[in-house]
Design an enzyme around this catalytic site. Structure first.
Site, short mmCIF file in Angstrom:
data_model
loop_
_atom_site.label_atom_id
_atom_site.label_comp_id
_atom_site.label_asym_id
_atom_site.label_seq_id
_atom_site.Cartn_x
_atom_site.Cartn_y
_atom_site.Cartn_z
N GLU A 177 18.47 -22.54 -18.25
CA GLU A 177 19.63 -21.65 -18.37
C GLU A 177 20.66 -22.16 -19.36
O GLU A 177 21.53 -22.95 -19.01
CB GLU A 177 20.29 -21.46 -16.99
CG GLU A 177 21.49 -20.51 -17.06
CD GLU A 177 22.18 -20.28 -15.71
OE1 GLU A 177 21.84 -20.96 -14.73
OE2 GLU A 177 23.09 -19.45 -15.66
N LYS A 219 16.65 -18.30 -18.58
CA LYS A 219 17.76 -17.55 -17.97
C LYS A 219 18.93 -17.55 -18.95
O LYS A 219 19.79 -18.44 -18.92
CB LYS A 219 18.14 -18.22 -16.64
CG LYS A 219 19.37 -17.63 -15.97
CD LYS A 219 19.46 -18.02 -14.52
CE LYS A 219 20.78 -17.55 -13.92
NZ LYS A 219 20.82 -17.62 -12.47
P1 13P Z 1 26.20 -15.20 -12.57
O1 13P Z 1 25.15 -14.12 -12.48
O2 13P Z 1 27.34 -15.01 -11.62
O3 13P Z 1 26.61 -15.48 -13.97
O4 13P Z 1 25.51 -16.52 -12.06
C1 13P Z 1 24.27 -16.85 -12.54
C2 13P Z 1 24.04 -18.27 -12.34
O5 13P Z 1 23.10 -18.65 -11.68
C3 13P Z 1 24.95 -19.23 -12.96
O6 13P Z 1 24.32 -20.47 -13.02
#
Ligand code: 13P
Length: 340
Positions: A177, A219
């Site tokens: 991510e 992600k």
């Molecule tokens: P949000 O969808 O609230 O951005 O959170 C996603 C997430 O896992 C942040 O690490």
């Protein structure tokens, strides 16, 4: 590492137009969301809230995996069932956030680097033993005057790749991510440029660790203008820019891309994901899915407010948002669903 198992799990997480539910807020983040709604910031309130989420009836209709936080994976439902067991019994794959947070980067004002590599193999082995089948690590990239710096992108990309390689060695599918933040007054074009550069560096490092791309998920953020930029592009323009950027940067071997919501409203996140799938789904090498925290949870949290008598209504709201996002994966979401 069992490559076939990793590939199977990664595919399962994006199968049947389902998506991930990120419920891995750290205690400080969870407490901040609770404080905003007047909910007590206690371990038991956090436990009760996660209990509400996990026991939502039929959540597995549209949710494939749930990402937990270290405190949560060690807790139990009010009936005494460990949360991991309850999740598996509900037909959902348990996952775990393993980074220890984004910290100020020395010598780089306004930028952060995510920590958590020290001792990671031992923690991954423990989580795998507890039943987790995938993991998550979030890097944050801020956009502003003179930032992001090349150094910040490199440090975060390398850490993401090292984490991902360790996960695969431990038999866990890594969710990678790299989040380009929405804060600021930058344009959509600037977000696109930064996102493409960040993803390029991340995949370079993933290849050199090496990470098996077929056994991971990405992600990313959607490509959007900064929240303080005066004009916001249409849903279709955001969908086009996001897919164009991802096509340039994400290898086709990656089975799925599960977006974070990043502070978009729940409805807008669904509408944008829907537009991407309406316009491009049949031409893309990877699934376009969701891994939202706020955009799935926020309406439910606002209904619950820490009160037992609101649990059922909050669970209906959570189920509804998950269904809306599954519809968005199919390109079948529309605003009328919000009135159901
Ligand atoms: P949000 O969808 O609230 O951005 O959170 C996603 C997430 O896992 C942040 O690490």
């Amino acid at each position: 590492m069992n490559a076939q198992e990793l590939i199977f799990t990664a595919r399962e997480l994006v199968a049947d137009d389902k998506g991930l539910l990120a419920m891995d807020e750290s205690n400080p983040t969870c407490n901040k969301r609770f404080a905003a709604l007047g909910i007590p910031q206690t371990e038991d309130a956090r436990r009760a809230y996660r209990d509400l989420i996990i026991t939502t009836p039929a959540l597995c209709d549209s949710i494939s995996g749930a990402i937990l936080y270290d405190e949560t994976i060690r807790q139990q439902t009010k009936n005494g069932t460990p949360f991991v067991r309850a999740i598996i019994d509900a037909g959902i794959i348990p996952g775990i956030k393993v980074d220890t947070g984004a910290k100020d980067m020395a010598g780089h004002p306004g930028e952060k680097v995510t920590e958590g590599l020290d001792g990671l193999p031992k923690r991954l082995a423990e989580y795998a033993k507890m039943g987790a089948r995938f993991a998550k690590w979030r890097a944050v990239i801020a956009v502003g005057d003179g930032i992001p710096s090349r150094d910040c992108i490199e440090a975060n990309a390398l850490a993401l790749a090292r984490y991902a390689a360790l996960c695969q060695e431990a038999g866990l599918v890594p969710i990678v991510e790299p989040e380009v933040l929405m804060d600021g007054a930058h344009t959509l074009g600037r977000c696109c440029e930064v996102t493409e550069e960040v993803l390029g560096r991340v995949f370079n490092h993933l290849r050199s660790q090496p990470v098996m791309l077929e056994g991971m998920l990405l992600k990313p953020n959607m490509v959007v203008p900064g929240l303080a930029f005066p004009t916001q592009e249409t849903v279709d323009e955001v969908a086009d820019a996001t897919v164009r950027c991802l096509l340039r940067a994400v290898p086709p071997a990656v089975p799925g891309i599960a977006f974070l919501s990043g502070g978009q409203s729940a409805e807008l996140a669904s509408a944008r994901l829907n537009a991407m799938n309406v316009r491009f789904k049949s031409q893309l090498p990877w699934a376009l899915a969701f891994s939202f925290a706020r955009a799935i949870q926020q309406p439910a949290l606002a209904i619950w407010r820490g009160e037992d008598e609101h649990v059922a209504a909050a669970q209906r709201a959570l189920y509804h948002r998950a269904r809306c996002n599954q519809a968005a994966r199919r390109g079948e979401y529309d605003a009328a669903m919000e009135r159901e």
